[in-house]
Design an enzyme around this catalytic site. Structure first.
Site, mmCIF file in Angstrom:
data_model
loop_
_atom_site.group_PDB
_atom_site.id
_atom_site.type_symbol
_atom_site.label_atom_id
_atom_site.label_comp_id
_atom_site.label_asym_id
_atom_site.label_seq_id
_atom_site.Cartn_x
_atom_site.Cartn_y
_atom_site.Cartn_z
ATOM 1 C CG PHE A 1 5.594 2.119 2.551
ATOM 2 C CD1 PHE A 1 6.373 1.075 2.072
ATOM 3 C CD2 PHE A 1 4.982 2.970 1.654
ATOM 4 C CE1 PHE A 1 6.531 0.885 0.703
ATOM 5 C CE2 PHE A 1 5.129 2.782 0.286
ATOM 6 C CZ PHE A 1 5.910 1.738 -0.195
ATOM 7 C CE1 TYR B 1 0.366 -2.349 -4.244
ATOM 8 C CE2 TYR B 1 -1.454 -0.804 -4.280
ATOM 9 C CZ TYR B 1 -0.147 -1.098 -3.973
ATOM 10 O OH TYR B 1 0.640 -0.145 -3.375
ATOM 11 C CE LYS B 2 1.778 -3.408 -0.507
ATOM 12 N NZ LYS B 2 2.927 -3.291 -1.435
ATOM 13 C CG ASP C 1 -0.161 1.251 5.596
ATOM 14 O OD1 ASP C 1 -0.809 0.333 5.042
ATOM 15 O OD2 ASP C 1 0.593 2.015 4.964
ATOM 16 N NE ARG D 1 9.830 -6.351 0.284
ATOM 17 C CZ ARG D 1 8.750 -5.581 0.207
ATOM 18 N NH1 ARG D 1 8.178 -5.113 1.312
ATOM 19 N NH2 ARG D 1 8.202 -5.277 -0.963
#
Length: 402
Positions: free
Chosen positions: A125, A213-214, A190, A363
């Site tokens: 990322f 928050y995902k 991560d 996605r």
């Protein structure tokens, strides 16, 4: 599944879904709009909304005296996160700051112990790559972005290695225990795309960061977390010497002595409203059970892959996500030469919210607590219709990636 192309099969899965009732505990403003971007930002739960409102009222009632209870929240919520979602032990996880800040802390601390290069893979990322590049420059170290995971492990000899447990583009799930054990490096994981989605065994990791928050549904900007295995805590020192990470914080004495344990990776004042949201979000995960959440995520992605094979191959759509259920997270990466116009067509015409990753990936993120099997089926059906009608051939505005 007898025939995934029959919608009745998806409806049957919903009928037998032990997690089906959780959907009603989330805010769904438009039931006809299929939200498949929970891998970027999870939905708001009623539990979280109520918890934040209670925290606001608590602030109003007690003002500064609330700190007597609030000050321990980063550690207390960290312990709950470790137990409920990460397979960790008490005293090893702190909920604080952002992924970027926490990775910066760990990368510098790890570099104190390992003099070799700072390494990641080129597909990691962006924030991870940028932070590591900056730390390498500050420390005068060689920075390596390897072309593969295997090459990254090989390049990190006696250095620092950072890998994502679930790849943010393809959804590939890496074998954390195997890679940690095989690397001659301190490995920082991560967990942003795996926390709250797949089962994690933190005992297999040395260091980790991740967001809430995902799939954990704690809200935009909710505090992230940092993990330091117990046996490494005394050896590692945060480069950010904030007063919340100091021993005997309220003595306010001269000089800086790091606190014992993972608390030394605290820095400034924690977000109490954010921590209230994380704590409430974890209540839902605890109630649902990570084993059931992970199992449903595998079934949702399997259904979507089966429908892609049946319906979309002829349109040039290919599956970039690993096909083995145990080797992927909970988002499906579909490759197509006109991925961005296709994503816009889904949003603007089909009532489906996916996201796009350059250069050619759409996605579809499946959140087990909020996504129904019938929604997954309908999303693929609408995607097929968009391709049949040639909606992806229309011009689209410049890509805006979220």
């Amino acid at each position: 599944m007898a025939d995934p192309t029959e919608r009745s099969e998806a409806l049957a899965l919903d009928e037998g879904d032990p997690l089906a009732s959780f959907r009603d505990r989330f805010v769904v403003a438009d039931p006809d709009r299929i939200y498949l971007d929970g891998n970027s930002l999870g939905r708001l739960s009623i539990d979280v909304r109520d918890a934040v409102l209670r925290a606001v009222d608590d602030w109003g009632a007690r003002v500064v005296e609330g700190w007597h209870d609030w000050i321990e929240l980063p550690a207390r919520v960290g312990d709950r996160l470790a137990r409920v979602a990460l397979g960790g032990r008490p005293g090893e996880v702190l909920v604080t700051d952002s992924v970027t800040v926490n990775l910066y802390k760990l990368a510098h601390a790890a570099a104190d112990l390992r003099p070799g290069p700072i390494v990641t893979d080129a597909g990691n990322f962006p924030t991870d790559r940028y932070v590591l590049e900056g730390v390498a420059r500050q420390r005068g170290r060689r920075y390596v972005e390897a072309t593969s995971i295997e090459a990254a492990v090989d390049a990190a000899s006696n250095g620092v290695l950072c890998l994502s447990h679930v790849d943010y583009r393809t959804g590939a799930l890496l074998p954390m225990a195997e890679l940690t054990a095989s690397a001659d490096a301190l490995v920082i994981w991560d967990l942003s795309h795996s926390a709250g989605a797949v089962e994690v065994d933190l005992a297999a990791a040395e260091l980790a960061v991740g967001c809430t928050y995902k799939y954990l549904n704690a809200g935009p900007g909710a505090p992230a977390f940092v993990y330091v295995r117990a046996d490494l805590q005394a050896e590692l020192r945060s480069p950010i010497q904030g007063w919340f990470g100091r021993r005997d914080q309220f003595v306010m004495g001269a000089g800086y002595e790091p606190a014992e344990g993972v608390g030394r990776f605290a820095a400034g004042t924690p977000s109490i409203l954010g921590l209230a949201a994380v704590d409430a979000a974890l209540g839902l995960v605890e109630e649902a059970g990570m084993d059931r959440i992970a199992a449903k995520g595998r079934r949702l992605t399997t259904l979507a892959i089966d429908l892609t094979d049946a319906w979309l191959r002829s349109h040039g759509v290919t599956v970039a996500t690993p096909r083995h259920p145990e080797r992927r997270g909970h988002h499906l990466a579909l490759r197509h030469p006109r991925a961005w116009p296709l994503a816009r067509a889904l949003i603007d015409r089909a009532g489906v919210v996916p996201d796009f990753r350059p250069p050619d990936v759409v996605r579809l993120g499946f959140s087990p607590l909020t996504t129904r099997y019938a929604e997954a089926w309908d999303a693929l059906d609408r995607l097929r219709d968009a391709l049949d009608r040639g909606h992806h051939q229309a011009d689209a505005p410049p890509a805006r990636v979220t």
